[in-house]
Structure formats: C-alpha cells, structure tokens
Scaffold this motif. Structure first.
Motif, short mmCIF file in Angstrom:
data_model
loop_
_atom_site.label_atom_id
_atom_site.label_comp_id
_atom_site.label_asym_id
_atom_site.label_seq_id
_atom_site.Cartn_x
_atom_site.Cartn_y
_atom_site.Cartn_z
N THR A 157 75.37 38.87 -70.89
CA THR A 157 73.99 39.54 -70.81
C THR A 157 74.05 40.78 -71.85
O THR A 157 74.73 41.57 -71.92
CB THR A 157 73.44 40.20 -69.27
OG1 THR A 157 73.83 39.14 -68.42
CG2 THR A 157 72.07 40.89 -69.61
N LYS B 92 67.47 40.54 -76.85
CA LYS B 92 66.68 41.52 -76.15
C LYS B 92 67.60 42.22 -75.27
O LYS B 92 68.03 41.34 -74.35
CB LYS B 92 65.44 41.08 -75.77
CG LYS B 92 64.47 40.67 -76.73
CD LYS B 92 63.18 40.19 -76.40
CE LYS B 92 62.14 39.98 -77.49
NZ LYS B 92 60.93 39.55 -76.90
N SER B 93 67.94 43.46 -75.10
CA SER B 93 68.49 43.98 -73.87
C SER B 93 68.15 43.67 -72.59
O SER B 93 66.85 44.04 -72.08
CB SER B 93 68.48 45.42 -74.25
OG SER B 93 69.10 46.06 -73.14
N GLY B 94 69.16 43.50 -71.67
CA GLY B 94 68.86 43.16 -70.24
C GLY B 94 67.96 41.86 -70.09
O GLY B 94 67.79 41.41 -68.80
N ILE B 95 67.67 40.91 -71.16
CA ILE B 95 66.82 39.54 -70.98
C ILE B 95 67.72 38.55 -71.68
O ILE B 95 67.76 37.59 -70.86
CB ILE B 95 65.61 40.02 -71.70
CG1 ILE B 95 64.53 40.97 -71.03
CG2 ILE B 95 64.63 38.68 -71.82
CD1 ILE B 95 63.26 41.32 -71.71
N THR B 96 68.08 38.83 -72.76
CA THR B 96 68.79 37.65 -73.34
C THR B 96 70.20 37.31 -72.72
O THR B 96 70.98 38.51 -72.60
CB THR B 96 69.05 37.97 -74.85
OG1 THR B 96 67.66 38.29 -75.46
CG2 THR B 96 69.61 36.69 -75.63
N LYS B 97 70.29 36.04 -72.47
CA LYS B 97 71.93 35.63 -72.03
C LYS B 97 72.28 34.96 -72.89
O LYS B 97 71.75 33.98 -73.47
CB LYS B 97 71.73 35.10 -70.61
CG LYS B 97 71.32 36.27 -69.66
CD LYS B 97 71.35 35.73 -68.20
CE LYS B 97 70.96 36.68 -67.26
NZ LYS B 97 70.89 36.22 -65.67
N GLN C 165 73.35 43.96 -73.94
CA GLN C 165 73.16 45.46 -73.63
C GLN C 165 72.35 46.10 -74.61
O GLN C 165 72.28 45.49 -75.71
CB GLN C 165 74.62 46.17 -73.22
CG GLN C 165 75.37 45.44 -72.17
CD GLN C 165 74.62 45.53 -70.78
OE1 GLN C 165 74.10 46.23 -70.30
NE2 GLN C 165 74.67 44.09 -69.99
N SER C 166 72.07 47.35 -74.48
CA SER C 166 71.23 48.07 -75.38
C SER C 166 72.13 48.26 -76.63
O SER C 166 73.14 48.57 -76.56
CB SER C 166 70.89 49.46 -74.68
OG SER C 166 70.35 50.30 -75.67
#
Length: 216
Positions: A123, A155-160, A125-126
């Motif tokens: 996942t 995108k942080s916290g969204i893209t895996k 991260q920023s």
C-alpha cells in the motif's frame, strides 16, 4: 381809292424734305441686313448639324463598347484566397498537434512468473513513488511498473501495488535479523529496508519480507 384787285400776299414757298425717304431706306437696309444675318445663321447651324450627323462612327469604338466588361483581377483575388486558406490550414495543423494530449506510454507488462519469488501487496505511503518503492524491495523501477501496468499514478493510502520478493519469512525462536539474512543470502540492511525497520530487532511470529539479493 383802294385797288379793285387786292394784291396777292407773298406765299412762303414749301420746302420739300428728304428725311422720310432716308429713314425709310435705312429701315429697309436694316431689315435686309437682319434677314441676311438670320439666313447665314440658319445655314451655318444646318450645315453643322449635317456635319455632326455625317460623322462616321468608329467601328472599333463600337466593338469596344459592345464587348462585355470582365473583371480581370478576380482570378488573382481567387488565387489569393486559396493561398490564404492554404496558409491557414498549415498554421492550424501545428496548433492542433500542440493541443493534442501526449499519448500515454504503454508500460510493458511483466508477469510475476518471469520475476519469480512470492507476490506481496504494498500500500503506497505518503511521498512514495514507483522509483522509491522499487528501491525498497531491491527491484528495478521498470519491473514494478511492469507488474502494475494498469496503474498510471500512485496515490497515498489508495494505490496498492503488486510486488515480487524472494520470500516471506515467519520469525521463529532464535531468528535474529542476521541469522535470517544469512539464511537467504541477503544483507541485514536489505531486510530492514524492505520491512521499514530502523532497529535490528524482530519479534517471534513476525513475517519478514526477504528481498532479492540481486536487483530484478
């Protein structure tokens, strides 16, 4: 005694005047002169009119007048319009090309089997990018992008992201990071980096991500 026959009085002789005759002659002369002048004027005007009517009309002028007038510059104007349109088209074409959005570069898909190892999910991260994530797991940026060819932006916290690693090790009794690193032929620092550790420490039952010893 008076004379029987009275004497005749002296009768004043009548003088004859020529003035009326002279005046009449002058008038006659004037009338004749006026008639003559009038005749000359009339004859001159008639002769002038005959000359005007007798003038031969130039056939060349008639032909010139008879020919339809054509606007010669019209074809030039038409050519100018065509050139202007052609210039506009050539000017517009680069503008259209500039407006076009750059085509997205297709990332060549890479199969997990070609890389080997095990697959994990990361996942984002920023502040992370494809490059930083690839460096964390000792992979090439192109490899990470190829494994995730459908992802264009992270995108942080969204893209895996799908990540291939050498193995996932479950910490057992006595498994310190140095021992685990020797077991898989990688460095302790590489294991710490892959697992986001800042200390040389692991807990029993913890799952450690083991990166590839060589960058893939």
């Amino acid at each position: 005694m008076e004379d029987e026959f009275p004497k005749k009085r002296n009768i004043r002789p009548t003088e004859k005047s020529n003035l009326p005759i002279v005046t009449l002659l002058v008038l006659v002369v004037l009338v004749l002169a006026m008639l003559y002048v009038g005749y000359e004027y009339i004859s001159d005007s008639s002769s002038n009119s005959e000359e005007l009517t007798s003038v031969v009309v130039d056939s060349t002028l008639e032909e010139t007048v008879g020919e339809p007038i054509t606007d010669e510059p019209a074809p030039i104007a038409a050519k100018t319009d065509e050139k202007a349109e052609a210039v506009k088209e050539t000017v517009k074409e680069p503008a259209k090309e500039e407006v076009k959005k750059p085509e997205k570069e297709e990332k060549p898909a890479i199969s997990a089997a070609s890389v080997g190892g095990e697959e994990i999910t990361h996942t984002v991260q920023s502040g992370e990018t494809f490059s930083s994530i690839a460096s964390r797991y000792n992979l090439k940026t192109a490899t990470v992008q190829g494994l995730n060819s459908s992802v264009s932006d992270v995108k942080s916290g969204i893209t895996k992201l799908k990540i291939q690693v050498k193995a996932v090790h479950t910490v057992g009794p006595g498994d310190v990071l140095r021992v685990v690193a020797n077991k898989y032929g990688v460095t302790k620092e590489a294991i710490m980096k892959a697992n986001g550790k800042t200390r040389d420490f692991s807990e029993r039952g913890e799952k450690l991500i083991i990166p590839f010893p060589d960058r893939k």
